[in-house]
Design an enzyme around this catalytic site. Structure first.
Site, short mmCIF file in Angstrom:
data_model
loop_
_atom_site.label_atom_id
_atom_site.label_comp_id
_atom_site.label_asym_id
_atom_site.label_seq_id
_atom_site.Cartn_x
_atom_site.Cartn_y
_atom_site.Cartn_z
N HIS A 96 0.82 -1.21 0.00
CA HIS A 96 0.00 0.00 0.00
C HIS A 96 0.86 1.27 0.00
O HIS A 96 0.45 2.31 -0.51
CB HIS A 96 -0.88 0.05 1.25
CG HIS A 96 -1.73 -1.16 1.45
ND1 HIS A 96 -2.52 -1.68 0.46
CD2 HIS A 96 -1.90 -1.95 2.53
CE1 HIS A 96 -3.16 -2.73 0.93
NE2 HIS A 96 -2.80 -2.92 2.16
N GLU A 155 -0.91 -12.39 -25.59
CA GLU A 155 0.23 -12.58 -24.70
C GLU A 155 0.81 -13.98 -24.76
O GLU A 155 1.72 -14.32 -24.00
CB GLU A 155 -0.18 -12.24 -23.26
CG GLU A 155 -1.45 -12.91 -22.79
CD GLU A 155 -2.01 -12.32 -21.50
OE1 GLU A 155 -1.25 -11.67 -20.75
OE2 GLU A 155 -3.21 -12.50 -21.25
N ASP A 188 3.86 -10.95 -20.19
CA ASP A 188 3.75 -12.39 -20.36
C ASP A 188 4.24 -12.84 -21.73
O ASP A 188 4.85 -13.92 -21.85
CB ASP A 188 2.30 -12.85 -20.15
CG ASP A 188 1.99 -13.10 -18.68
OD1 ASP A 188 2.94 -13.26 -17.89
OD2 ASP A 188 0.80 -13.12 -18.32
N CYS A 195 -0.24 -2.88 -23.47
CA CYS A 195 -0.41 -2.49 -22.07
C CYS A 195 0.65 -3.07 -21.14
O CYS A 195 0.52 -3.00 -19.92
CB CYS A 195 -1.80 -2.90 -21.56
SG CYS A 195 -2.12 -4.68 -21.62
#
Length: 595
Positions: free
Chosen positions: A192, A434, A458, A505
């Site tokens: 976080h 991918e 990937d 992406c």
């Protein structure tokens, strides 16, 4: 020279120079170990419950007064409240008090140790990070048992905040104007702290080994959030160097932020949509602030993690609808549940797999749990009424998986029609490219869908047979390997021949050494982490398509990684020397990519 230079993971860019302030040192002293007479069991249980209750009350109060700039992170505090309420922690500690007759501190320590062994047995990176949350909650409860408070309000002046780790409550209670930067000993990529530091716009380095051993309160430190280093007691030359770098970075950052809302368009008019990859709804503000032209990848699996029950259709619909509404009219692409391997969903069970990266994950997992998948598809369809939603399926290897997923999507549409619920019948449907098998039949797959999105992380691993998290072979992870470049080119060409859009992406989208090559292929859009958007946009706006096509031609003619890397590095440094000095962290971490 600095007395010591510590290394960690850079998670929020920038340079800060200031005095260290350590919060909640992990060394609370040795845990007291006592055996109790039976008549003391109940008072000890009450003391344990009181400590849990005190910390719970503090978390609730912090959540209620959370600063405006962190309001969107309130759900993180909820995850710690869940741990406090989970019987696996307080209940297990209470059982040790009853059965072994030991004091609360010792009992809590044993309960945490049991949980840690259980989590580590799963051999899962996500859960290794989540045990840090359990430890953090335990540390705060231990502090209440010993009478300590560890209140962050002890900070009086502007400091470099250091900690073994920061709880969401700690971070939410920060007075922003007093914190120059954040450094923690704990934390992984799913921590976080990184998200919160980026939200606050301050440098942060996490996962720093031996932090407590080498840093004391009041020591002068330099935090380099570009390269992930912490210099303790820098000398005059180092202070001068980093002071200069700090001002240069701040000027550079101010400059790119001024132009971040301009379109991603080359000097000669070629337009590239620059979108964002996000995984949490609260990151939408960063997309907008950094000039994102939409959300190219929303990782929906994070809505399924760290929960006691699976999310309902109503919960998912509300989440997706809110995301689409905030971003409207900009486009939002939701990737369906991409779980398995490194993103494990506990509520779906833990399949016994020798090689989970090649096992029941992504679209395969969804088709194995069709009811769960259909619930998500219904939620996405219901949110599509906003008018800017697309859906894409991950890890597609061939036609069969596309058609299975499309069949279930049509079933969900039929159910919604029958129930009188609205959805967008023209919602675009795409797939992640991918897998090498998908690359080889890209022309066939392009006839089935509305768009492609290339997931290079990937694609590179599967094409080269490389686990980039494995320190023995990670140097072989080469985004500019000739096979990778040609695979991406083949996908782009197949998409355009079929008249559909193609985006990328993966991490290559935020790599300044790769973006000009992607532009030379005439890719339609790239999608990257929000904080990287301004810098990449500026590189696009300073480029020309003629130069990008020339570079691509030379790269495609290259037959070795070494030659390609030299060629790209020389060309890019010549074109963008000022920009690249702040991508040095990328160079340091992924030397094999560019050198």
């Amino acid at each position: 020279m600095a007395s010591v230079i510590l290394k960690g993971i850079p998670v929020s860019a920038g340079i800060s120079i200031g005095k260290a302030f350590f919060l909640n040192r992990s060394g609370h002293g040795p845990i007291p170990r006592q055996t109790l007479a039976p008549e003391l069991f109940e008072p000890e249980l009450a003391r344990l419950a009181r400590a849990f209750g005190q910390f719970r009350e503090e978390l609730v109060q912090v959540r209620e007064r959370i600063p405006t700039e962190l309001r969107e992170h309130a759900h993180i505090i909820d995850s710690h409240l869940m741990i406090l309420d989970d019987p696996k922690l307080q209940g297990a500690a209470g059982n040790y008090i009853r059965t072994l007759g030991i004091n609360a501190e010792w009992a809590l320590e044993k309960a945490v140790a049991d949980l840690q062994r259980a989590f580590e047995a799963l051999d899962n990176p996500y859960f290794r990070d989540r045990i840090q949350d359990v430890r953090m909650v335990s540390d705060r409860v231990q502090a209440r048992l010993s009478g300590q408070t560890g209140d962050i309000k002890a900070v009086r002046n502007r400091v470099v905040l250091m900690a073994d780790d920061l709880s969401p409550a700690d971070t939410a209670a920060i007075e922003v104007d007093k914190i120059m930067s954040v450094v923690t000993a704990q934390g992984g990529k799913t921590s976080h702290t990184g998200i919160l530091a980026r939200t606050l716009g301050i440098p942060a380095v996490i996962g720093v080994n031996d932090l407590e051993e080498h840093v004391r309160d009041g020591r002068l430190v330099v935090v380099d959030g570009l390269r992930g280093s912490v210099l303790v007691d820098p000398d005059e030359d180092e202070l001068a160097k980093f002071t200069d770098l700090k001002y240069q970075f701040e000027a550079y950052h101010a400059s790119i932020m001024r132009g971040c809302h301009l379109p991603g368009e080359t000097i000669d008019g070629y337009r590239v949509k620059v979108k964002a990859n996000i995984e949490l709804l609260e990151e939408v503000a960063a997309v907008i602030d950094n000039g994102g032209e939409g959300v190219g990848l929303y990782r929906t699996e994070y809505s399924y993690m760290n929960r006691r029950t699976l999310p309902t259709e109503e919960e998912l619909t509300e989440e997706y609808f809110e995301l689409a509404s905030i971003m409207s009219p900009k486009k939002v692409t939701l990737r369906t549940l991409d779980a398995g391997a490194d993103k494990f969903i506990a509520l779906l069970g833990n399949p016994d797999e020798r090689n989970p990266a090649l096992g029941l994950r992504a679209i395969r997992l969804c088709m194995h749990h069709k009811d769960l998948f259909k619930t998500q598809l219904r939620a996405i369809l219901r949110a599509s009424t906003v008018g800017n939603v697309s859906v894409m399926f991950p890890m597609i290897s061939g036609l069969r998986e596309i058609r299975q997923a499309m069949s279930l999507l049509r079933t969900a549409q039929s159910e919604l029609r029958y129930q009188g619920m609205s959805y967008d019948p023209e919602m675009p449907v795409g797939i992640m490219m991918e897998l090498p098998s998908a690359v080889m039949i890209a022309e066939v797959l392009a006839r089935e869908v509305d768009f492609f999105s290339i997931g290079t992380n990937d694609l590179i691993q599967y094409s080269l047979g490389i686990d980039r998290t494995n320190r023995y072979v990670s140097h072989m992870y080469q985004p500019l390997h000739p096979a990778v470049v040609r695979s991406i080119k083949h996908i782009v060409d197949a998409a355009h021949q079929a008249g559909i859009e193609v985006s990328l992406c993966g991490e290559m989208a935020s790599d300044p050494f790769c973006v000009p090559i992607l532009m030379g292929m005439q890719i339609d859009a790239i999608s990257l982490n929000p904080q990287a958007i301004p810098g990449i946009k500026r590189i696009i706006r300073q480029a020309t398509m003629d130069d990008c096509k020339k570079l691509l031609k030379e790269v495609l003619e290259s037959t070795t990684v070494a030659r390609t890397n030299r060629l790209v590095r020389d060309t890019i440094f010549q074109k963008f020397p000022d920009e690249l000095m702040f991508f040095s962290s990328l160079l340091d971490q992924e030397e094999g990519m560019t050198g």
